[in-house]
Design an enzyme around this catalytic site. Structure first.
Site, PDB file in Angstrom:
ATOM      1  N   HIS A 222       0.847  -1.192   0.000  1.00 50.99           N
ATOM      2  CA  HIS A 222       0.000   0.000   0.000  1.00 50.99           C
ATOM      3  C   HIS A 222       0.880   1.239   0.000  1.00 50.99           C
ATOM      4  O   HIS A 222       2.106   1.151   0.171  1.00 50.99           O
ATOM      5  CB  HIS A 222      -0.933   0.010   1.214  1.00 50.99           C
ATOM      6  CG  HIS A 222      -0.248  -0.179   2.528  1.00 50.99           C
ATOM      7  ND1 HIS A 222       0.653   0.721   3.038  1.00 50.99           N
ATOM      8  CD2 HIS A 222      -0.294  -1.202   3.422  1.00 50.99           C
ATOM      9  CE1 HIS A 222       1.094   0.287   4.191  1.00 50.99           C
ATOM     10  NE2 HIS A 222       0.558  -0.906   4.453  1.00 50.99           N
TER      11      HIS A 222
HETATM   12  P1  TYD Z   1      -1.566  -2.490   7.756  1.00 51.84           P
HETATM   13  O1  TYD Z   1      -1.041  -1.089   7.840  1.00 51.84           O
HETATM   14  O2  TYD Z   1      -2.379  -2.856   6.560  1.00 51.84           O
HETATM   15  O3  TYD Z   1      -0.372  -3.524   7.910  1.00 51.84           O
HETATM   16  P2  TYD Z   1       0.892  -3.782   6.955  1.00 51.84           P
HETATM   17  O4  TYD Z   1       1.061  -2.615   6.060  1.00 51.84           O
HETATM   18  O5  TYD Z   1       2.024  -3.930   7.888  1.00 51.84           O
HETATM   19  O6  TYD Z   1       0.664  -5.044   6.228  1.00 51.84           O
HETATM   20  O7  TYD Z   1      -2.401  -2.774   9.089  1.00 51.84           O
HETATM   21  C1  TYD Z   1      -2.876  -4.055   9.423  1.00 51.84           C
HETATM   22  C2  TYD Z   1      -4.011  -3.891  10.419  1.00 51.84           C
HETATM   23  O8  TYD Z   1      -3.545  -3.315  11.641  1.00 51.84           O
HETATM   24  C3  TYD Z   1      -5.141  -3.014   9.911  1.00 51.84           C
HETATM   25  O9  TYD Z   1      -6.360  -3.654  10.195  1.00 51.84           O
HETATM   26  C4  TYD Z   1      -5.057  -1.764  10.719  1.00 51.84           C
HETATM   27  C5  TYD Z   1      -4.304  -2.143  11.964  1.00 51.84           C
HETATM   28  N1  TYD Z   1      -3.382  -1.071  12.383  1.00 51.84           N
HETATM   29  C6  TYD Z   1      -3.680  -0.316  13.512  1.00 51.84           C
HETATM   30  O10 TYD Z   1      -4.721  -0.502  14.174  1.00 51.84           O
HETATM   31  N2  TYD Z   1      -2.810   0.664  13.914  1.00 51.84           N
HETATM   32  C7  TYD Z   1      -1.659   0.920  13.226  1.00 51.84           C
HETATM   33  O11 TYD Z   1      -0.875   1.826  13.609  1.00 51.84           O
HETATM   34  C8  TYD Z   1      -1.371   0.140  12.043  1.00 51.84           C
HETATM   35  C9  TYD Z   1      -0.134   0.367  11.241  1.00 51.84           C
HETATM   36  C10 TYD Z   1      -2.258  -0.843  11.674  1.00 51.84           C
END
Ligand code: TYD
Length: 138
Positions: A50
């Site tokens: 993303h």
């Molecule tokens: P995501 O940012 O998509 O993870 P990555 O990029 O590492 O694969 O986040 C995964 C999940 O965690 C999503 O449901 C949102 C939650 N999340 C939070 O609640 N707080 C945060 O600071 C982050 C980064 C994610």
């Protein structure tokens, strides 16, 4: 155009164990709002995939190693992180994916924003259009 780049953090060597510190607007080129970490990643998994519209990040391999692939719409790069005194700066508007986690790897992520799902672009085609418009109109 902003590019992802490695920032060499200061390392304070000590026979008792080394130490590295980061301070906002000094070692980290933004004000720090949030810190999170990714751990216990099963073999072969990938994280990210993303971009953020506003969020900037510094990614550090606190333990172990992993690869970060970045894409600003024009250029794609892969950085292998395996030292806790190197940070990978990711400007806003960069697509990024983390892969090849070693066993027990810990990715520390320092962010300029609060968590806000609205700031994410999770669709690559949407990102390409966004990056193109950003290049044209700033
Ligand atoms: P995501 O940012 O998509 O993870 P990555 O990029 O590492 O694969 O986040 C995964 C999940 O965690 C999503 O449901 C949102 C939650 N999340 C939070 O609640 N707080 C945060 O600071 C982050 C980064 C994610």
């Amino acid at each position: 155009m902003n590019y992802a780049r490695i920032i060499h953090l200061k390392k304070i060597p000590d026979s008792r164990g080394n130490l590295t510190a980061i301070e906002q607007l000094d070692d980290v080129p933004f004000e720090i709002r949030r810190v999170y970490w990714i751990f216990d990643v099963p073999g072969g998994e990938r994280r990210g995939g993303h971009a953020y519209r506003q969020g900037q990040e510094l990614i550090i391999a606190l333990s172990g190693s992993f690869d970060v692939t970045t894409d600003n719409g024009r250029e794609s790069d892969t950085f292998s992180l395996n030292r806790s005194y190197y940070g990978l700066y990711i400007p806003a508007g960069t697509w990024r994916e983390i892969s090849n986690f070693s066993t027990n790897a810990i990715a520390l992520i320092v962010s300029s924003t609060d968590y806000n799902e609205e700031d994410y672009i999770r669709d690559y085609n949407e990102f390409e259009t966004y990056a193109e418009q950003k290049q044209q109109h700033g």
